[in-house]
Scaffold this motif. Structure first.
Motif, PDB file in Angstrom:
ATOM      1  N   PHE A  84       0.837  -1.200   0.000  1.00  0.00           N
ATOM      2  CA  PHE A  84       0.000   0.000   0.000  1.00  0.00           C
ATOM      3  C   PHE A  84       0.874   1.253   0.000  1.00  0.00           C
ATOM      4  CE2 PHE A  84      -2.296   3.207   2.666  1.00  0.00           C
ATOM      5  CZ  PHE A  84      -3.115   3.656   1.650  1.00  0.00           C
TER       6      PHE A  84
ATOM      7  N   LEU B   5      -7.502  10.334  -5.523  1.00  0.00           N
ATOM      8  CA  LEU B   5      -7.648   9.444  -4.374  1.00  0.00           C
ATOM      9  C   LEU B   5      -8.296   8.115  -4.715  1.00  0.00           C
ATOM     10  CD1 LEU B   5      -8.607  12.062  -1.701  1.00  0.00           C
ATOM     11  CD2 LEU B   5      -6.541  10.689  -1.801  1.00  0.00           C
TER      12      LEU B   5
ATOM     13  N   GLN C  75     -13.461  17.608  13.467  1.00  0.00           N
ATOM     14  CA  GLN C  75     -13.133  17.301  12.070  1.00  0.00           C
ATOM     15  C   GLN C  75     -11.845  16.499  11.931  1.00  0.00           C
ATOM     16  OE1 GLN C  75     -14.141  19.751   8.940  1.00  0.00           O
ATOM     17  NE2 GLN C  75     -14.975  21.395  10.160  1.00  0.00           N
ATOM     18  N   TYR C  76     -10.854  16.832  12.753  1.00  0.00           N
ATOM     19  CA  TYR C  76      -9.533  16.255  12.514  1.00  0.00           C
ATOM     20  C   TYR C  76      -9.018  15.336  13.613  1.00  0.00           C
ATOM     21  CZ  TYR C  76      -9.682  19.853   8.949  1.00  0.00           C
ATOM     22  OH  TYR C  76     -10.049  20.644   7.893  1.00  0.00           O
TER      23      TYR C  76
ATOM     24  N   ARG D  47     -11.833  11.116  14.987  1.00  0.00           N
ATOM     25  CA  ARG D  47     -11.773   9.741  14.467  1.00  0.00           C
ATOM     26  C   ARG D  47     -10.619   8.934  15.050  1.00  0.00           C
ATOM     27  NH1 ARG D  47     -12.895  13.040  10.466  1.00  0.00           N
ATOM     28  NH2 ARG D  47     -10.701  13.262  10.040  1.00  0.00           N
TER      29      ARG D  47
ATOM     30  N   GLU E 207      -6.464   7.111  11.368  1.00  0.00           N
ATOM     31  CA  GLU E 207      -7.255   7.589  10.246  1.00  0.00           C
ATOM     32  C   GLU E 207      -7.423   6.453   9.243  1.00  0.00           C
ATOM     33  OE1 GLU E 207      -9.532  10.266   9.491  1.00  0.00           O
ATOM     34  OE2 GLU E 207      -7.918  11.405  10.420  1.00  0.00           O
TER      35      GLU E 207
ATOM     36  N   LYS F 180      -9.186   5.152   5.307  1.00  0.00           N
ATOM     37  CA  LYS F 180      -9.533   5.704   4.007  1.00  0.00           C
ATOM     38  C   LYS F 180     -11.040   5.665   3.812  1.00  0.00           C
ATOM     39  CE  LYS F 180      -8.371   5.300  -0.897  1.00  0.00           C
ATOM     40  NZ  LYS F 180      -9.657   5.072  -1.544  1.00  0.00           N
ATOM     41  N   PRO F 181     -11.659   6.858   3.724  1.00  0.00           N
ATOM     42  CA  PRO F 181     -13.115   6.883   3.594  1.00  0.00           C
ATOM     43  C   PRO F 181     -13.567   6.440   2.202  1.00  0.00           C
ATOM     44  CG  PRO F 181     -12.219   9.109   3.503  1.00  0.00           C
ATOM     45  CD  PRO F 181     -11.070   8.198   3.786  1.00  0.00           C
TER      46      PRO F 181
ATOM     47  N   ASN G  89     -16.026  22.077  -0.033  1.00  0.00           N
ATOM     48  CA  ASN G  89     -14.681  21.594   0.223  1.00  0.00           C
ATOM     49  C   ASN G  89     -14.240  20.649  -0.882  1.00  0.00           C
ATOM     50  OD1 ASN G  89     -13.094  19.127   1.214  1.00  0.00           O
ATOM     51  ND2 ASN G  89     -12.646  20.633   2.801  1.00  0.00           N
TER      52      ASN G  89
ATOM     53  N   ILE H 145     -10.498  18.564  -2.141  1.00  0.00           N
ATOM     54  CA  ILE H 145      -9.120  18.336  -1.713  1.00  0.00           C
ATOM     55  C   ILE H 145      -8.229  17.913  -2.879  1.00  0.00           C
ATOM     56  CG2 ILE H 145      -9.512  17.793   0.731  1.00  0.00           C
ATOM     57  CD1 ILE H 145      -9.460  14.812  -0.122  1.00  0.00           C
TER      58      ILE H 145
ATOM     59  N   LEU I 151      -0.981  13.969   6.403  1.00  0.00           N
ATOM     60  CA  LEU I 151      -1.201  12.739   7.169  1.00  0.00           C
ATOM     61  C   LEU I 151       0.141  12.253   7.649  1.00  0.00           C
ATOM     62  CD1 LEU I 151      -3.585  10.239   5.385  1.00  0.00           C
ATOM     63  CD2 LEU I 151      -3.956  11.453   7.514  1.00  0.00           C
TER      64      LEU I 151
ATOM     65  N   PRO J 239      -1.887   6.279  10.529  1.00  0.00           N
ATOM     66  CA  PRO J 239      -2.046   7.630  10.001  1.00  0.00           C
ATOM     67  C   PRO J 239      -2.936   8.528  10.852  1.00  0.00           C
ATOM     68  CG  PRO J 239      -3.145   6.001   8.590  1.00  0.00           C
ATOM     69  CD  PRO J 239      -2.400   5.244   9.627  1.00  0.00           C
TER      70      PRO J 239
END
Ligand code: 0T9
Length: 419
Positions: free
Chosen positions: A9, A20, A85-86, A89, A96, A98-99, A155, A157, A194, A202
């Protein structure tokens, strides 16, 4: 965790090209939540969000102009939203993940329910829509009708890999409005990276600066750093507050300085210097309440709503069933491709539900209040990373100024999808 899949990965992100969706991550790093949902965090902490709405002369408790007191209250809320927000999670030793990559037209609606005893806060409606897939862009709005308060923005990114971190620039902005006061706050979105990729844990760290420009003139500059920069601690920030942008050109003009950790505690002092550790407590994140997010049961959701659309993928991720994850994802992606194909043939475009794409260069928008806020803060209104100024030579070749904006009338007229 399997080390070999993590290593491969890492190799895939080393050759990462900014898209992404091209990242194929091992199942244990996948989150069952759509990235669209991450914008719900703008609506946490209703009490802090609506507090400025009722701060009028009559509640002033010092000699500060009430407009300055309100900006300080907005900053309090902003720090609380940074925390959710940051940092939310990864609380409790999580990292963190991966959404899911939201599809065009995906929506998420919910309500932060007022849980106060006297029901004085009112509910906050959360209205999210994926307005673009390539590049990914989310439109968000947090609406508290009781306090006539609306936060809206968008937003997008862009990410790029350095040797040790995934670096992310955010495009877009948020505008917080207290309608009864006719007061607006333009908020820029900080750059981030990250950390901890090499160790498989992460987590987000904010960097550089973000700004809050009030329509009253008051202006705040937030500066972020992580472990081993101007502090040994992670999630560190310093925020200086000025009478206006011009005053900010000399730090000595700062009216207040707030500093600390946006995920923990911060203190405030008058003037340009960092308050000593004995400074006055500004915000203790551990004491900030959050309201309960109420989402309709999946059985009552429309097929465009996140949790319904991704239900099978999410279940497979929770079970760690890689085959089902990839089969179910493919179904969604193929359906999306078929839709785009049909639109191309019909020369039509996917209709955005609640957000409009506004071109700031067009004649009809020249008196737009948002443009005014950008000018006050000397921020670029072009499609450049959030918080960048027109003097930044890196972006001289950009000249488009199209921005997504929430359309309340459209949302109020919505017949099918409700919070
Ligand atoms: C807007 C927020 C944003 C979205 C996320 C970088 C990130 C996607 C964007 C900026 C919200 O208002 C705030 C919070 C967290 C941000 C995410 C953190 C994150 O890791 C993802 C990126 C795209 C990844 O998923 C990279 C894969 C990595 C976790 C695997 C190791």
């Amino acid at each position: 965790m399997s080390t070999s899949s993590w290593t491969s990965f890492l190799r895939s992100i080393a050759s990462y090209n900014g898209d992404l969706s091209s990242l194929t991550a091992p199942p244990f790093i996948l989150s069952p939540t759509s990235l669209l949902e991450y914008s719900q965090y703008w609506g946490t902490n209703t009490e802090l969000l609506v507090a400025p709405a009722s701060m009028t002369e009559s509640v002033a408790d010092n000699d500060d102009p009430i407009e300055l007191t309100r900006l300080l209250a907005v900053i309090k809320w902003f720090l609380a939203t940074l925390n959710t927000q940051y940092a939310s999670r990864i609380r409790g030793n999580h990292s963190e993940k991966k959404p899911l990559n939201p599809f065009l037209g995906e929506v998420f609606v919910a309500k932060f329910k007022d849980q106060s005893d006297d029901k004085s806060l009112g509910d906050t409606e959360v209205i999210l829509e994926q307005v673009s897939h390539h590049p990914p862009v989310t439109g968000y709005a947090m609406l508290n009708r009781k306090h006539n308060t609306l936060l809206e923005g968008y937003n997008g990114i862009r990410a790029f890999m350095s040797t040790t971190a995934l670096n992310v620039r955010q495009y877009g902005h948020a505008v917080l409005e207290y309608k009864d006061l006719d007061e607006q706050y333009l908020i820029t979105l900080p750059p981030l990276h990250l950390e901890g990729l090499l160790t498989g844990s992460p987590r987000v760290e904010l960097e550089q600066k973000s700004y809050i420009q009030a329509s009253t003139g008051y202006y705040a500059v937030l500066e972020y750093s992580g472990k081993g920069y101007f502090s040994g601690r992670s999630n560190t920030f310093k925020c200086r507050i000025y009478k206006n942008y011009e005053q900010s050109l000399n730090k000595a003009n700062a009216l207040y300085t707030v500093s600390g950790q946006w995920s923990n505690t911060s203190t405030i002092g008058r003037g340009p210097e960092t308050p000593s550790s004995a400074g006055l407590m500004f915000l203790d994140m551990n004491k900030v309440k959050s309201e309960k997010l109420v989402v309709k049961p999946i059985s009552k959701q429309h097929h465009l709503e996140s949790r319904r659309a991704w239900q099978k993928v999410a279940e497979a991720i929770t079970k760690g069933d890689y085959k089902v994850i990839s089969d179910e994802k493919s179904k969604i992606e193929n359906h999306q491709r078929a839709l785009r194909k049909r639109e191309e043939i019909n020369e039509s475009a996917w209709e955005r539900r609640w957000y409009d794409d506004i071109d700031y260069t067009s004649e009809e928008h020249q008196n737009d209040r948002y443009i005014k806020l950008f000018e006050m803060a000397h921020l670029s209104a072009k499609n450049v990373p959030s918080g960048v100024r027109d003097t930044n030579s890196k972006y001289l070749n950009v000249d488009t100024k199209t921005h997504w904006r929430f359309n309340l009338a459209k949302f109020n007229a919505e017949k099918i999808i409700h919070c």
